[in-house]
Design an enzyme around this catalytic site. Structure first.
Site, PDB file in Angstrom:
ATOM      1  N   SER A  52       0.843  -1.203   0.000  1.00 30.10           N
ATOM      2  CA  SER A  52       0.000   0.000   0.000  1.00 30.10           C
ATOM      3  C   SER A  52       0.871   1.244   0.000  1.00 30.10           C
ATOM      4  CB  SER A  52      -0.861  -0.020   1.265  1.00 30.10           C
ATOM      5  OG  SER A  52      -1.419   1.253   1.499  1.00 30.10           O
ATOM      6  N   TYR A  79      -2.089  -1.438  10.889  1.00 32.95           N
ATOM      7  CA  TYR A  79      -2.340  -1.948   9.530  1.00 32.95           C
ATOM      8  C   TYR A  79      -1.169  -1.584   8.608  1.00 32.95           C
ATOM      9  CZ  TYR A  79      -3.840  -1.478   4.696  1.00 32.95           C
ATOM     10  OH  TYR A  79      -3.872  -1.518   3.322  1.00 32.95           O
ATOM     11  N   LYS A 104       1.997  -3.872   6.591  1.00 30.70           N
ATOM     12  CA  LYS A 104       2.433  -3.805   5.190  1.00 30.70           C
ATOM     13  C   LYS A 104       3.948  -3.637   5.113  1.00 30.70           C
ATOM     14  CE  LYS A 104      -1.585  -4.328   3.354  1.00 30.70           C
ATOM     15  NZ  LYS A 104      -1.911  -5.665   2.824  1.00 30.70           N
TER      16      LYS A 104
HETATM   17  N1  UFG Z   1     -13.278  10.712   3.059  1.00 27.19           N
HETATM   18  C1  UFG Z   1     -14.305  11.621   3.341  1.00 27.19           C
HETATM   19  N2  UFG Z   1     -15.484  11.108   3.786  1.00 27.19           N
HETATM   20  C2  UFG Z   1     -15.689   9.775   3.957  1.00 27.19           C
HETATM   21  C3  UFG Z   1     -14.644   8.862   3.660  1.00 27.19           C
HETATM   22  C4  UFG Z   1     -13.441   9.379   3.218  1.00 27.19           C
HETATM   23  O1  UFG Z   1     -14.135  12.819   3.200  1.00 27.19           O
HETATM   24  O2  UFG Z   1     -16.778   9.393   4.371  1.00 27.19           O
HETATM   25  C5  UFG Z   1     -11.998  11.252   2.561  1.00 27.19           C
HETATM   26  C6  UFG Z   1     -10.844  10.945   3.493  1.00 27.19           C
HETATM   27  O3  UFG Z   1     -10.770  11.891   4.509  1.00 27.19           O
HETATM   28  C7  UFG Z   1      -9.687  10.980   2.510  1.00 27.19           C
HETATM   29  C8  UFG Z   1     -10.290  10.497   1.185  1.00 27.19           C
HETATM   30  O4  UFG Z   1     -11.690  10.652   1.339  1.00 27.19           O
HETATM   31  O5  UFG Z   1      -9.255  12.296   2.350  1.00 27.19           O
HETATM   32  C9  UFG Z   1      -9.984   9.055   0.876  1.00 27.19           C
HETATM   33  O6  UFG Z   1     -10.326   8.273   2.021  1.00 27.19           O
HETATM   34  P1  UFG Z   1     -10.389   6.680   1.975  1.00 27.19           P
HETATM   35  O7  UFG Z   1     -10.780   6.225   3.341  1.00 27.19           O
HETATM   36  O8  UFG Z   1     -11.236   6.250   0.834  1.00 27.19           O
HETATM   37  O9  UFG Z   1      -8.915   6.272   1.613  1.00 27.19           O
HETATM   38  P2  UFG Z   1      -7.563   6.534   2.416  1.00 27.19           P
HETATM   39  O10 UFG Z   1      -6.662   7.227   1.440  1.00 27.19           O
HETATM   40  O11 UFG Z   1      -7.763   7.168   3.706  1.00 27.19           O
HETATM   41  O12 UFG Z   1      -7.104   5.048   2.731  1.00 27.19           O
HETATM   42  C10 UFG Z   1      -6.690   4.198   1.712  1.00 27.19           C
HETATM   43  C11 UFG Z   1      -6.972   2.746   2.075  1.00 27.19           C
HETATM   44  C12 UFG Z   1      -6.132   2.316   3.224  1.00 27.19           C
HETATM   45  C13 UFG Z   1      -4.701   2.628   3.004  1.00 27.19           C
HETATM   46  C14 UFG Z   1      -4.533   4.068   2.611  1.00 27.19           C
HETATM   47  C15 UFG Z   1      -3.135   4.333   2.204  1.00 27.19           C
HETATM   48  O13 UFG Z   1      -8.328   2.581   2.410  1.00 27.19           O
HETATM   49  O14 UFG Z   1      -6.262   0.924   3.362  1.00 27.19           O
HETATM   50  O15 UFG Z   1      -5.343   4.382   1.493  1.00 27.19           O
HETATM   51  O16 UFG Z   1      -2.904   5.692   2.116  1.00 27.19           O
HETATM   52  F1  UFG Z   1      -3.967   2.419   4.093  1.00 27.19           F
END
Ligand code: UFG
Length: 346
Positions: A129, A156, A160
Site C-alpha cells: 500500500s 495496519y 504492510k
Molecule cells: N473521506 C471523506 N469522507 C468519507 C470517507 C473518506 O471525506 O466518508 C476522505 C478521506 O478523509 C480521505 C479520502 O476521502 O481524504 C480518501 O479516504 P479513503 O478512506 O477512501 O482512503 P484513504 O486514502 O484514507 O485510505 C486508503 C486505504 C487504506 C490505506 C490508505 C493508504 O483505504 O487501506 O489508502 O494511504 F492504508
C-alpha cells in the site's frame, strides 16, 4: 493456452475477485482460497459467471499452516501466489493491533514457508500500500518507489511494511523465491458486468462506497472530512485507481516474475494513475458522470488522514508494460452500477 497455476489468497475479496477474472482472461489456471471473514461466496459466483469457468477454490484461513499446506499438497505446480488475504481496516487496527499482526504476519509467513519448502521456483505478489510512504514531502510528489518509507501511522500500515521486510529477507535467504510488492494507491470501482465489486461490512470507511451508498439513499449525506487542508480546494488529494486496471497489473507482475531470468528477484511497483484528485473533485465527477444527486457537507478532519499523495507510476508503466488509463467518469459509473445492482435499484 494455459500459462501455469496461480494461487490467489483472498480470492473472494474486492481486489482478489477482480484479479482472478483477469488471470483467467490471460490464460492462467487459478486456485483461489479465502476464509470469507470479510468476503462472500457470492463474489466467486460472480467471477464464475464473468469468466464462464469453474474456479478451483478451497475455503481456509491462510494463517492456519496445516490447512494451508493442503493447498500446496494438492497443487504442487503453483508457480506464483498473489497474496491479498489480510485485514485492512486502518481504524480497527489501531484498536486491535494484535489481531492485525497475528493475522497479517502469520498468513504471509505461512505462504512464504510453503512457497519455498520444496525448493521449486515460485513467485509471490504481495498486496502492499502507498500507506508505507506516510505523508510524503511535497517536493517528493508524485511519489516514486525510491521515496523513503516512513514510520507507519497505524498497525495496519505497519503490517504492510513488516511484510515487505520479511519478503525481502526471504528473497535473500531462498534462491528459489521471487517477490513483487505492489504498492496500491486508492482502488475504486467495480467490474463492468456489475457482477463483482466492493462489499464493505457495516458503515463504509472509504470514500467511494460511502458516496455510492449515499447516492442510493442508505446514508443521509456524505461528510467530507476537512476543507481547510493546504490544497487548492481545501480537501485531501488521492490517486484513485480503477480496480480492473489494478487487477491487470497483478497479471503483468506474475507474467514478469515467471518470464525474467531471476536477476531482479525482489521488485516494488507503485500502482496508481499518476494523477491526484481532491475529495471535492471526485464528488463532482461522481455527480456529473452519473447524474445522481449527492448530498454532502463538510466535517472536521479525520484523524490520521494524509493531506495529499499520488503516484509516480512510471516504473510499472515501463517494466510491467502496464498503465491505469480508465477515465475516472467510467470508473465512478461502474461503482454506481454495482451499488444499484446490489440494492436492486433500476
Ligand atoms: N473521506 C471523506 N469522507 C468519507 C470517507 C473518506 O471525506 O466518508 C476522505 C478521506 O478523509 C480521505 C479520502 O476521502 O481524504 C480518501 O479516504 P479513503 O478512506 O477512501 O482512503 P484513504 O486514502 O484514507 O485510505 C486508503 C486505504 C487504506 C490505506 C490508505 C493508504 O483505504 O487501506 O489508502 O494511504 F492504508
Amino acid at each position: 493456452m494455459e500459462k501455469g497455476r496461480v494461487l490467489v489468497t483472498g480470492a473472494a475479496g474486492y481486489i482478489g475477485s477482480h484479479t482472478v477474472v483477469e488471470l483467467v482472461n490471460a490464460g492462467y489456471e487459478v486456485i483461489g482460497v479465502d476464509n470469507f471473514s470479510n468476503s462472500s461466496p457470492d463474489m466467486l459466483k460472480g467471477v464464475e459467471k464473468i469468466t464462464d469457468r469453474k474456479i478451483p477454490f478451497m475455503q481456509l484461513d491462510c494463517s492456519d499452516r496445516e490447512q494451508f499446506a493442503k493447498v500446496f499438497e494438492q497443487y504442487p505446480d503453483i508457480a506464483a501466489s498473489i497474496h491479498f488475504a489480510a485485514y485492512k481496516a486502518v481504524g480497527e487496527s489501531v484498536q486491535q493491533p494484535i489481531k492485525y499482526f497475528e493475522n497479517n504476519l502469520r498468513s504471509l509467513l505461512c505462504l512464504t514457508e510453503l512457497s519455498v519448502k520444496d525448493g521449486r521456483e515460485r513467485g509471490i505478489v504481495f498486496s502492499s500500500s502507498c500507506t508505507v510512504y506516510g505523508e510524503p514531502d511535497p517536493e517528493n510528489l508524485p511519489i516514486s518507489e525510491n521515496a523513503p518509507v516512513k514510520p507507519a501511522t497505524s498497525p495496519y500500515g505497519r503490517t504492510k511494511q513488516m511484510c515487505e521486510d520479511i519478503l525481502r529477507d526471504c528473497v535473500t535467504a531462498y534462491p528459489s523465491l521471487r517477490v513483487t510488492a505492489l504498492r496500491y494507491f486508492n482502488p475504486i470501482g467495480a467490474h463492468p458486468s456489475a457482477l463483482i465489486g466492493e462489499m464493505p461490512v457495516g458503515v463504509p470507511q472509504n470514500l467511494v462506497p460511502y458516496i455510492t451508498q449515499t447516492a442510493a439513499g442508505i446514508r443521509k449525506e456524505l461528510k467530507i472530512f476537512g476543507n481547510d487542508y493546504p490544497t487548492p480546494d481545501g480537501t485531501c488529494i488521492r490517486d484513485y485507481i480503477y480496480v480492473c486496471d489494478l487487477a491487470k497489473a497483478h497479471v503483468a507482475a506474475v507474467d514478469r516474475m515467471l518470464r525474467t531470468d531471476g536477476s531482479d528477484r525482489y521488485a516494488i511497483f507503485n500502482l496508481g494513475t499518476g494523477t491526484g484528485l481532491s475529495v471535492l473533485q471526485l464528488v463532482n465527477h461522481f455527480i456529473s458522470a452519473t447524474g445522481v444527486s449527492l448530498p454532502y457537507s463538510f466535517a472536521p478532519r479525520r484523524a490520521g488522514d494524509i493531506i495529499k499523495v499520488w503516484a509516480d507510476p512510471r516504473k510499472a508503466n515501463r517494466i510491467l508494460g502496464w498503465k491505469a488509463d480508465t477515465p475516472i467518469d467510467d470508473v465512478l459509473r461502474s461503482a454506481w452500477a454495482w451499488e444499484k445492482k446490489v440494492r436492486g435499484i433500476r
